[in-house]
Design a protein around this motif. Structure first.
Motif, PDB file in Angstrom:
ATOM      1  N   ILE A  60      11.928   8.003 -10.697  1.00 31.69           N
ATOM      2  CA  ILE A  60      10.423   7.616 -10.480  1.00 31.69           C
ATOM      3  C   ILE A  60      10.539   6.635  -9.488  1.00 31.69           C
ATOM      4  O   ILE A  60      10.918   5.554  -9.346  1.00 31.69           O
ATOM      5  CB  ILE A  60       9.718   7.154 -11.729  1.00 31.69           C
ATOM      6  N   GLU A  61       9.763   7.122  -8.154  1.00 30.97           N
ATOM      7  CA  GLU A  61       9.695   6.122  -7.129  1.00 30.97           C
ATOM      8  C   GLU A  61       8.609   5.132  -7.358  1.00 30.97           C
ATOM      9  O   GLU A  61       7.534   5.465  -7.985  1.00 30.97           O
ATOM     10  CB  GLU A  61       9.477   7.002  -5.580  1.00 30.97           C
ATOM     11  N   GLU A  62       8.727   4.017  -6.890  1.00 29.60           N
ATOM     12  CA  GLU A  62       7.512   2.857  -7.232  1.00 29.60           C
ATOM     13  C   GLU A  62       6.487   3.034  -6.522  1.00 29.60           C
ATOM     14  O   GLU A  62       6.586   3.874  -5.045  1.00 29.60           O
ATOM     15  CB  GLU A  62       8.078   1.523  -6.883  1.00 29.60           C
ATOM     16  N   TYR A  63       5.295   3.148  -6.782  1.00 26.89           N
ATOM     17  CA  TYR A  63       3.991   3.358  -6.298  1.00 26.89           C
ATOM     18  C   TYR A  63       3.809   2.375  -5.010  1.00 26.89           C
ATOM     19  O   TYR A  63       4.129   1.135  -5.215  1.00 26.89           O
ATOM     20  CB  TYR A  63       3.107   3.393  -7.172  1.00 26.89           C
ATOM     21  N   ASP A  64       3.132   3.075  -4.037  1.00 27.54           N
ATOM     22  CA  ASP A  64       2.837   2.377  -2.815  1.00 27.54           C
ATOM     23  C   ASP A  64       1.497   2.752  -2.381  1.00 27.54           C
ATOM     24  O   ASP A  64       1.337   4.070  -2.362  1.00 27.54           O
ATOM     25  CB  ASP A  64       3.737   2.314  -1.681  1.00 27.54           C
ATOM     26  N   LYS A  65       0.803   1.724  -2.091  1.00 28.62           N
ATOM     27  CA  LYS A  65      -0.815   2.075  -1.556  1.00 28.62           C
ATOM     28  C   LYS A  65      -0.874   3.254  -0.463  1.00 28.62           C
ATOM     29  O   LYS A  65      -1.685   3.930  -0.470  1.00 28.62           O
ATOM     30  CB  LYS A  65      -1.421   1.043  -1.232  1.00 28.62           C
TER      31      LYS A  65
END
Length: 283
Positions: A60-65
């Motif tokens: 799961i890739e870390e969320y970025d705005k």
């Protein structure tokens, strides 16, 4: 022996294709299993934290705005007419399609468009030259171009695993003239002649890239039940050329060379010229 070797070669190719299909299927199963967490999260619309803790966080890739698109202040008119798709239903449909892929026993590989080889380019050039040379010849007064090819049933050739089947070029002519039978003698004269009828053909088929040049191309007449007016003339040459056929008038041929009959294969060109037997009547 040649046919046996070809048959064994075909069996080897089919076996290799099945093995490749199984390999692709296993790769798909592995890929889908490794992304099962993402599929569940997207399909449910919410994330089960307890379930995710048991999975590998590295998937799961870390969320970025910056990942989120900029919201529209006003929805375009074209988008308002689009069908609204429910996220859950869309993911459910996607999962079903992925399962269907896994259930398939055979997964066809994408066929990439191959560039013509040097030999094929040379063959195309030679065919073009031979064709243009024949087309440059003047037509006789009673001749017309006859290049209407008849559609044949799909044929599988034993050699097509080694050579790409292709149709030969051709430039044919049809000879027409008046037939002075008893009826035409009664109803027509030289000032008011009858309709012209087919009196013969000139077939010129080009095979410049024939693999086995020791065997000349040939032809055969194929008759159809219930059709006595016309027949099919099929031309056959062997690899790498497919069979081609033309529909001609069903009449008796004149085989005399003095009457224009010619059947030869020279410098990659099959020539078949013939006239029909003519019946003369006393006035």
């Amino acid at each position: 022996m040649h046919e046996i070797v070809l048959q064994k070669r075909l069996e080897q190719l089919r076996r290799k294709q099945r093995q490749e299909a199984i390999k692709v299927q296993e790769e798909l199963e592995t890929a889908l299993a490794s992304h099962s967490v993402q599929i569940k999260a997207e399909g449910q619309g919410t994330i089960d934290n307890d379930a995710i803790e048991e999975e590998d966080y590295s998937l799961i890739e870390e969320y970025d705005k910056s990942m989120s698109p900029r919201p529209f202040d006003k929805l375009p008119r074209e988008d308002k007419q689009c069908e609204i798709v429910d996220l859950g239903e869309d993911m459910k449909s996607l999962r079903e399609k992925r399962k269907e892929v896994l259930r398939n026993q055979f997964i066809p590989m994408k066929v990439q468009q191959k560039k013509p080889t040097v030999e094929e380019e040379e063959e195309s050039l030679v065919s073009k030259v031979l064709y243009e040379r024949e087309a440059a010849k003047d037509l006789d007064e009673d001749e017309a171009i006859f290049n209407i090819e008849e559609e044949l049933a799909k044929t599988t050739y034993l050699w097509q695993d080694k050579y790409r089947p292709r149709k030969p070029r051709y430039f044919n002519r049809v000879h027409t003239g008046y037939e002075w039978n008893k009826y035409n003698q009664t109803h027509y004269d030289s000032d008011n002649p009858p309709p012209k009828v087919v009196q013969g053909y000139k077939f010129n088929i080009f095979y410049p890239d024939l693999i086995d040049k020791s065997k000349a191309p040939t032809y055969k007449i194929e008759r159809e039940p219930g059709n006595n007016d016309t027949v099919l003339i099929r031309f056959m040459a062997g690899p790498p050329y497919e069979d081609i056929a033309f529909r001609i008038v069903n009449r008796e041929w004149e085989y005399s060379h003095k009457k224009g009959f010619k059947s030869s294969f020279d410098r990659g060109v099959l020539q078949l010229h013939f006239h029909f037997k003519r019946h003369y009547y006393r006035r």
